[in-house]
Motif scaffolding. Structure first.
Motif, mmCIF file in Angstrom:
data_model
loop_
_atom_site.group_PDB
_atom_site.id
_atom_site.type_symbol
_atom_site.label_atom_id
_atom_site.label_comp_id
_atom_site.label_asym_id
_atom_site.label_seq_id
_atom_site.Cartn_x
_atom_site.Cartn_y
_atom_site.Cartn_z
ATOM 1 N N THR A 76 0.829 -1.209 0.000
ATOM 2 C CA THR A 76 0.000 0.000 0.000
ATOM 3 C C THR A 76 0.862 1.257 0.000
ATOM 4 O OG1 THR A 76 -1.725 -1.190 1.196
ATOM 5 C CG2 THR A 76 -1.849 1.201 1.237
ATOM 6 N N ASN A 77 1.916 1.266 0.804
ATOM 7 C CA ASN A 77 2.790 2.446 0.881
ATOM 8 C C ASN A 77 3.547 2.687 -0.422
ATOM 9 O OD1 ASN A 77 1.995 2.923 3.507
ATOM 10 N ND2 ASN A 77 3.735 1.865 4.411
ATOM 11 N N THR A 78 4.069 1.629 -1.028
ATOM 12 C CA THR A 78 4.804 1.838 -2.278
ATOM 13 C C THR A 78 3.850 2.244 -3.392
ATOM 14 O OG1 THR A 78 4.728 -0.533 -2.800
ATOM 15 C CG2 THR A 78 6.728 0.307 -1.727
ATOM 16 N N ALA A 97 10.623 -0.666 -6.001
ATOM 17 C CA ALA A 97 10.165 -0.929 -4.631
ATOM 18 C C ALA A 97 8.794 -1.600 -4.644
ATOM 19 C CB ALA A 97 10.115 0.380 -3.838
ATOM 20 N N THR A 98 7.915 -1.157 -5.537
ATOM 21 C CA THR A 98 6.590 -1.768 -5.643
ATOM 22 C C THR A 98 6.703 -3.209 -6.115
ATOM 23 O OG1 THR A 98 5.620 0.397 -6.123
ATOM 24 C CG2 THR A 98 4.285 -1.530 -6.654
ATOM 25 N N SER A 99 7.571 -3.452 -7.091
ATOM 26 C CA SER A 99 7.772 -4.828 -7.568
ATOM 27 C C SER A 99 8.254 -5.736 -6.444
ATOM 28 C CB SER A 99 8.780 -4.850 -8.721
ATOM 29 O OG SER A 99 8.242 -4.237 -9.857
ATOM 30 N N GLN A 100 9.161 -5.233 -5.636
ATOM 31 C CA GLN A 100 9.669 -6.036 -4.518
ATOM 32 C C GLN A 100 8.574 -6.290 -3.487
ATOM 33 O OE1 GLN A 100 13.153 -3.976 -3.117
ATOM 34 N NE2 GLN A 100 14.322 -4.490 -4.932
ATOM 35 N N ALA A 101 7.772 -5.278 -3.190
ATOM 36 C CA ALA A 101 6.677 -5.443 -2.233
ATOM 37 C C ALA A 101 5.646 -6.435 -2.764
ATOM 38 C CB ALA A 101 6.030 -4.093 -1.938
ATOM 39 N N VAL A 102 5.340 -6.347 -4.045
ATOM 40 C CA VAL A 102 4.382 -7.273 -4.652
ATOM 41 C C VAL A 102 4.936 -8.694 -4.618
ATOM 42 C CG1 VAL A 102 3.298 -7.933 -6.845
ATOM 43 C CG2 VAL A 102 3.203 -5.564 -6.074
ATOM 44 N N GLU A 126 -2.524 -13.767 -10.837
ATOM 45 C CA GLU A 126 -2.053 -14.012 -12.199
ATOM 46 C C GLU A 126 -1.918 -12.705 -12.977
ATOM 47 O OE1 GLU A 126 -4.715 -16.875 -13.914
ATOM 48 O OE2 GLU A 126 -4.063 -18.455 -12.530
ATOM 49 N N GLU A 127 -2.873 -11.803 -12.787
ATOM 50 C CA GLU A 127 -2.816 -10.518 -13.491
ATOM 51 C C GLU A 127 -1.630 -9.686 -13.007
ATOM 52 O OE1 GLU A 127 -3.833 -7.302 -16.043
ATOM 53 O OE2 GLU A 127 -4.044 -9.470 -16.103
ATOM 54 N N ILE A 128 -1.397 -9.654 -11.716
ATOM 55 C CA ILE A 128 -0.251 -8.906 -11.173
ATOM 56 C C ILE A 128 1.048 -9.519 -11.685
ATOM 57 C CG2 ILE A 128 1.016 -8.309 -9.067
ATOM 58 C CD1 ILE A 128 -1.499 -6.642 -9.358
ATOM 59 N N GLU A 129 1.152 -10.836 -11.688
ATOM 60 C CA GLU A 129 2.365 -11.488 -12.190
ATOM 61 C C GLU A 129 2.567 -11.184 -13.671
ATOM 62 O OE1 GLU A 129 1.705 -15.559 -11.062
ATOM 63 O OE2 GLU A 129 2.469 -15.241 -9.043
ATOM 64 N N ARG A 130 1.478 -11.175 -14.446
ATOM 65 C CA ARG A 130 1.572 -10.832 -15.868
ATOM 66 C C ARG A 130 2.073 -9.403 -16.037
ATOM 67 N NH1 ARG A 130 -0.806 -8.029 -19.742
ATOM 68 N NH2 ARG A 130 -2.388 -7.159 -18.370
ATOM 69 N N LEU A 131 1.533 -8.500 -15.219
ATOM 70 C CA LEU A 131 1.949 -7.099 -15.311
ATOM 71 C C LEU A 131 3.406 -6.919 -14.892
ATOM 72 C CD1 LEU A 131 -1.281 -5.344 -14.004
ATOM 73 C CD2 LEU A 131 -0.348 -5.251 -16.333
ATOM 74 N N GLU A 132 3.849 -7.645 -13.884
ATOM 75 C CA GLU A 132 5.241 -7.551 -13.458
ATOM 76 C C GLU A 132 6.179 -7.998 -14.585
ATOM 77 O OE1 GLU A 132 6.668 -6.235 -10.719
ATOM 78 O OE2 GLU A 132 4.693 -5.640 -10.017
ATOM 79 N N THR A 133 5.815 -9.074 -15.256
ATOM 80 C CA THR A 133 6.615 -9.553 -16.379
ATOM 81 C C THR A 133 6.604 -8.534 -17.512
ATOM 82 O OG1 THR A 133 6.136 -11.841 -15.787
ATOM 83 C CG2 THR A 133 6.873 -11.442 -18.049
ATOM 84 N N LEU A 134 5.442 -7.990 -17.787
ATOM 85 C CA LEU A 134 5.310 -6.975 -18.831
ATOM 86 C C LEU A 134 6.149 -5.740 -18.522
ATOM 87 C CD1 LEU A 134 3.768 -6.252 -21.464
ATOM 88 C CD2 LEU A 134 2.006 -5.244 -20.002
ATOM 89 N N PRO A 183 13.595 -7.154 -0.196
ATOM 90 C CA PRO A 183 13.070 -6.945 1.153
ATOM 91 C C PRO A 183 12.908 -8.287 1.854
ATOM 92 C CG PRO A 183 11.309 -6.789 -0.462
ATOM 93 C CD PRO A 183 12.594 -6.955 -1.223
ATOM 94 N N THR A 184 13.001 -8.261 3.162
ATOM 95 C CA THR A 184 12.782 -9.476 3.908
ATOM 96 C C THR A 184 11.322 -9.468 4.339
ATOM 97 O OG1 THR A 184 13.489 -8.387 5.934
ATOM 98 C CG2 THR A 184 15.134 -9.650 4.727
#
Length: 191
Positions: A76-78, A97-102, A126-134, A183-184
């Motif tokens: 939420t913060n990122t 940072a958002t990618s790492q948080a996701v 699945e949609e978030i993973e698709r967007l991260e790859t994109l 991030p841990t």
């Protein structure tokens, strides 16, 4: 008289050649600028899509993930730091940072069988993973376009035209060194 005519012809040919070279170089650089802009616009579209999908994913998993509130808060913060009008470098830092948080959130979701069985959570994941790859692919394309543009304007003959047209190097899409650290995420369940 023949020598003067030869010098005149040579001078005119030199001017014509220089003008032709300037026009070709100018057109090449403008084409590269447009490719950089298009590549950035494609990243921006994917970032906005991810930005729009994250609240739905967080809402879908919030109740079941009571022990991992820090992971949800990080997402939420990122997400809140995303500013589409910010410079490329700043957007790159926030995006990374958002990618790492996701990634942390998706790893935690995997630990909850009841979440993985919910269709809406799986579809959102699945949609978030698709967007991260994109986004990752589009970053690579953007950086390639920026590399070509920056290289071109730093080489002759474009380097001679830079001051006249105000061509400046473009920052690649990269994050700060501290933002590259994974991030841990504490995924242990405590009672």
């Amino acid at each position: 008289m023949a020598v003067e005519l030869a010098l005149l012809v040579a001078g005119v040919l030199t001017i014509v050649l220089a003008f032709f070279l300037a026009v070709v170089t100018y057109n090449d650089v403008i084409g590269l600028q447009r490719r950089c802009e298009r590549a950035w616009a494609n990243i921006d579209v994917a970032l906005k899509q991810r930005h729009d999908q994250l609240p739905a994913l967080v809402s879908a998993v919030r109740g079941a993930m009571a022990f991992e509130q820090s992971v949800l808060e990080e997402v939420t913060n990122t997400r809140a730091r995303y500013q589409p009008e910010a410079p490329v470098h700043d957007q790159a830092v926030v995006s990374e940072a958002t990618s790492q948080a996701v990634s942390s959130l998706l790893a935690v979701v995997e630990r909850y069988p009841e979440l993985r069985s919910q269709q809406n959570v799986m579809a959102l994941q699945e949609e978030i993973e698709r967007l991260e790859t994109l986004i990752a692919r589009r970053r690579e394309l953007f950086n390639e376009q920026v590399y070509q543009y920056n290289s071109t304007i730093q080489q002759a003959p474009a380097v001679l035209l830079r001051p006249r047209f105000g061509w400046k190097t473009v920052d690649m899409f990269s994050a700060e060194a501290s933002e590259r650290d994974r991030p841990t995420a504490d995924v242990s369940v405590t009672a």
